[in-house]
Scaffold this active site. Structure first.
Site, PDB file in Angstrom:
ATOM      1  N   LYS A 174       0.675  -1.161  -0.053  1.00 22.31           N
ATOM      2  CA  LYS A 174      -0.164  -0.019   0.033  1.00 22.31           C
ATOM      3  C   LYS A 174       0.957   1.204  -0.014  1.00 22.31           C
ATOM      4  CE  LYS A 174      -1.592  -1.796   3.905  1.00 22.31           C
ATOM      5  NZ  LYS A 174      -2.415  -1.903   5.026  1.00 22.31           N
ATOM      6  N   THR A 177      -7.195   9.668   9.058  1.00 22.90           N
ATOM      7  CA  THR A 177      -6.809   8.352   8.356  1.00 22.90           C
ATOM      8  C   THR A 177      -6.561   7.305   9.255  1.00 22.90           C
ATOM      9  OG1 THR A 177      -4.520   8.990   8.581  1.00 22.90           O
ATOM     10  CG2 THR A 177      -5.750   9.565   6.597  1.00 22.90           C
ATOM     11  N   GLY A 213      -6.947   3.961  11.069  1.00 19.14           N
ATOM     12  CA  GLY A 213      -7.538   2.461  11.003  1.00 19.14           C
ATOM     13  C   GLY A 213      -7.806   2.348   9.390  1.00 19.14           C
ATOM     14  N   THR A 214      -6.939   3.210   8.540  1.00 20.69           N
ATOM     15  CA  THR A 214      -7.099   2.975   6.985  1.00 20.69           C
ATOM     16  C   THR A 214      -6.751   1.355   6.530  1.00 20.69           C
ATOM     17  OG1 THR A 214      -4.846   3.810   6.658  1.00 20.69           O
ATOM     18  CG2 THR A 214      -6.905   5.381   6.375  1.00 20.69           C
ATOM     19  N   GLY A 215      -5.714   0.949   7.287  1.00 19.46           N
ATOM     20  CA  GLY A 215      -5.102  -0.047   6.703  1.00 19.46           C
ATOM     21  C   GLY A 215      -5.837  -1.424   7.265  1.00 19.46           C
ATOM     22  N   CYS A 216      -6.555  -1.224   8.351  1.00 21.85           N
ATOM     23  CA  CYS A 216      -7.358  -2.348   8.912  1.00 21.85           C
ATOM     24  C   CYS A 216      -8.919  -2.322   7.881  1.00 21.85           C
ATOM     25  CB  CYS A 216      -7.908  -2.111  10.381  1.00 21.85           C
ATOM     26  SG  CYS A 216      -6.430  -1.611  11.335  1.00 21.85           S
TER      27      CYS A 216
HETATM   28  N1  LIG Z   1      -4.629  10.279   2.377  1.00 20.38           N
HETATM   29  C1  LIG Z   1      -4.978   9.313   1.930  1.00 20.38           C
HETATM   30  N2  LIG Z   1      -5.937   9.503   0.675  1.00 20.38           N
HETATM   31  C2  LIG Z   1      -6.462   8.383   0.033  1.00 20.38           C
HETATM   32  N3  LIG Z   1      -5.998   7.286  -0.244  1.00 20.38           N
HETATM   33  C3  LIG Z   1      -5.497   6.833   1.153  1.00 20.38           C
HETATM   34  C4  LIG Z   1      -4.780   7.951   1.836  1.00 20.38           C
HETATM   35  N4  LIG Z   1      -4.010   7.200   2.937  1.00 20.38           N
HETATM   36  C5  LIG Z   1      -4.078   5.929   2.763  1.00 20.38           C
HETATM   37  N5  LIG Z   1      -4.834   5.634   1.399  1.00 20.38           N
HETATM   38  C6  LIG Z   1      -5.240   4.417   1.274  1.00 20.38           C
HETATM   39  O1  LIG Z   1      -5.643   3.656   2.350  1.00 20.38           O
HETATM   40  C7  LIG Z   1      -5.479   2.360   2.164  1.00 20.38           C
HETATM   41  C8  LIG Z   1      -4.471   1.975   3.384  1.00 20.38           C
HETATM   42  O2  LIG Z   1      -3.267   2.224   3.219  1.00 20.38           O
HETATM   43  P1  LIG Z   1      -2.264   2.670   4.377  1.00 20.38           P
HETATM   44  O3  LIG Z   1      -0.809   2.723   3.789  1.00 20.38           O
HETATM   45  O4  LIG Z   1      -2.736   4.149   4.844  1.00 20.38           O
HETATM   46  O5  LIG Z   1      -2.438   1.618   5.427  1.00 20.38           O
HETATM   47  P2  LIG Z   1      -1.725   1.431   7.010  1.00 20.38           P
HETATM   48  O6  LIG Z   1      -0.806   2.202   7.136  1.00 20.38           O
HETATM   49  O7  LIG Z   1      -1.698  -0.014   6.998  1.00 20.38           O
HETATM   50  O8  LIG Z   1      -3.059   2.012   7.915  1.00 20.38           O
HETATM   51  P3  LIG Z   1      -3.063   1.893   9.511  1.00 20.38           P
HETATM   52  O9  LIG Z   1      -1.991   1.396   9.991  1.00 20.38           O
HETATM   53  O10 LIG Z   1      -3.546   3.227  10.125  1.00 20.38           O
HETATM   54  O11 LIG Z   1      -4.336   0.789   9.712  1.00 20.38           O
HETATM   55  C9  LIG Z   1      -4.514   1.932   0.889  1.00 20.38           C
HETATM   56  O12 LIG Z   1      -5.506   1.719  -0.100  1.00 20.38           O
HETATM   57  C10 LIG Z   1      -4.065   3.495   0.640  1.00 20.38           C
HETATM   58  O13 LIG Z   1      -3.382   3.799  -0.749  1.00 20.38           O
HETATM   59  C1  LIG Z   2      -5.662  -2.831  17.525  1.00 15.30           C
HETATM   60  C2  LIG Z   2      -5.214  -1.844  16.559  1.00 15.30           C
HETATM   61  N1  LIG Z   2      -4.908  -2.805  15.371  1.00 15.30           N
HETATM   62  C3  LIG Z   2      -4.306  -2.117  14.167  1.00 15.30           C
HETATM   63  C4  LIG Z   2      -3.975  -0.772  14.169  1.00 15.30           C
HETATM   64  C5  LIG Z   2      -3.195  -0.264  13.139  1.00 15.30           C
HETATM   65  O1  LIG Z   2      -3.913   0.827  12.531  1.00 15.30           O
HETATM   66  C6  LIG Z   2      -4.309  -0.095  15.510  1.00 15.30           C
HETATM   67  N2  LIG Z   2      -3.816   1.124  15.628  1.00 15.30           N
HETATM   68  N3  LIG Z   2      -4.848  -0.506  16.561  1.00 15.30           N
END
Ligand SMILES: Nc1ncnc2c1ncn2[C@@H]1O[C@H](COP(=O)(O)OP(=O)(O)OP(=O)(O)O)[C@@H](O)[C@H]1O
Ligand SMILES: Cc1ncc(CO)c(N)n1
Length: 268
Positions: A173, A206, A208-211
């Protein structure tokens, strides 16, 4: 109704972890189940405490689900340490659960440790070989591949190294690539690369975007979508959720899990 399971940590603030996963499952119309690995005291400002439940509690929750309900797809998020990883990997094999999405959560956005350092090895050697897809962000991909990622060529090389650990697909990502006007994710199927690109929103909400993204992929896989359709729907889901992010708390607010369905209803 199709079922999806999340094996992850609880976020008291409700924006990430188990809470984000269950909200996403609900919005994408699959029945959500959860196995909690750790409880975090967390809000939009950061993580104030981490309380792991331990391998036995995780194993018993998994057994309760397997012996009665089963699941059509599952994801892992925060796993805390190698003891929990070992039991999760062992049970996934024993129950023959195949549609496994591994979100290799290592550190929270604020820098707090969600996976002990010693556990990265177990993640790579025990869980990645079972994964249908693994979804690292850029810092996680650097840790898993053991190399710095500065550009798209580096992303591709890291994806090849991670794919060698055994997952069927690897999706790196690009959310952390903040200088880019777009947010681009790279899917590798062992032979070819596919890019999923959407507009980048300048927002601090942003959390929890990854979750949310990995649970949307899991929900779509549970309903029978192929990997390309699942990632495509998940990308639309997370992009809408970020665009309509919620201003709650004093730090990084959560994304809006309702945004995707709201748009679909309005377009009818
Ligand atoms: N500012 C943004 N605008 C649009 N899309 C975004 C933005 N930030 C992240 N994304 C998208 O959100 C999704 C999750 O990516 P991200 O890299 O943020 O995950 P992450 O770091 O694992 O998140 P977290 O650790 O907060 O749960 C991907 O599809 C990424 O491209
Ligand atoms: C519990 C939990 N899982 C995953 C993440 C990563 O976003 C977070 N901040 N907290």
């Amino acid at each position: 109704m199709k079922k999806a399971l999340t094996i992850a940590g609880s976020d008291s603030g409700g924006g990430a972890g188990i809470q984000a996963d269950l909200k996403t499952f609900q919005e994408l119309e699959v029945y959500g189940m959860s196995v909690i690995t750790a409880v975090t005291a967390q809000n939009t400002r950061g993580v104030q405490g981490v309380f792991p439940l331990g391998p036995e509690a995780v194993s018993r929750q998994l057994a309760s689900i397997a012996e009665d309900m089963g699941t059509d797809a599952l994801k892992t998020g925060m796993l805390f340490d190698s003891g929990i990883i070992e039991v999760v990997a062992e049970k996934i094999k024993a129950y023959h659960w195949e549609k496994l999405v591994v979100d290799p959560v290592i550190i929270a956005k604020g820098g707090e440790t969600l996976l002990q350092k010693e556990a990265v090895k177990a993640l790579k050697s025990q869980l990645l070989p079972l994964a249908f897809i693994v979804t690292p962000n850029l810092p996680e991909a650097e840790k898993l591949a053991g190399m710095p990622i500065r550009n798209t060529d580096d992303m591709k090389e890291a994806a090849r190294i991670i794919a060698d650990c055994g997952p069927r697909y690897c999706l790196i990502k690009g959310g952390h690539h903040e200088s880019s006007p777009v947010s681009s994710d790279l899917l590798f199927d062992g032979a070819n690369f596919y890019e999923y690109t959407a507009k980048r929103y300048v927002t601090k909400n942003t959390h929890g975007t990854g979750c949310t993204f990995s649970s949307a992929i899991t929900a779509e896989l549970a309903k029978g979508a192929d990997i390309f359709a699942a990632v495509s729907t998940a990308k639309a889901f997370i992009t809408a959720a970020i665009e309509d992010g919620i201003q709650i708390g004093h730090g990084h607010g959560p994304t809006n899990h309702w945004a995707y369905q709201k748009r679909r209803m309005n377009n009818r």
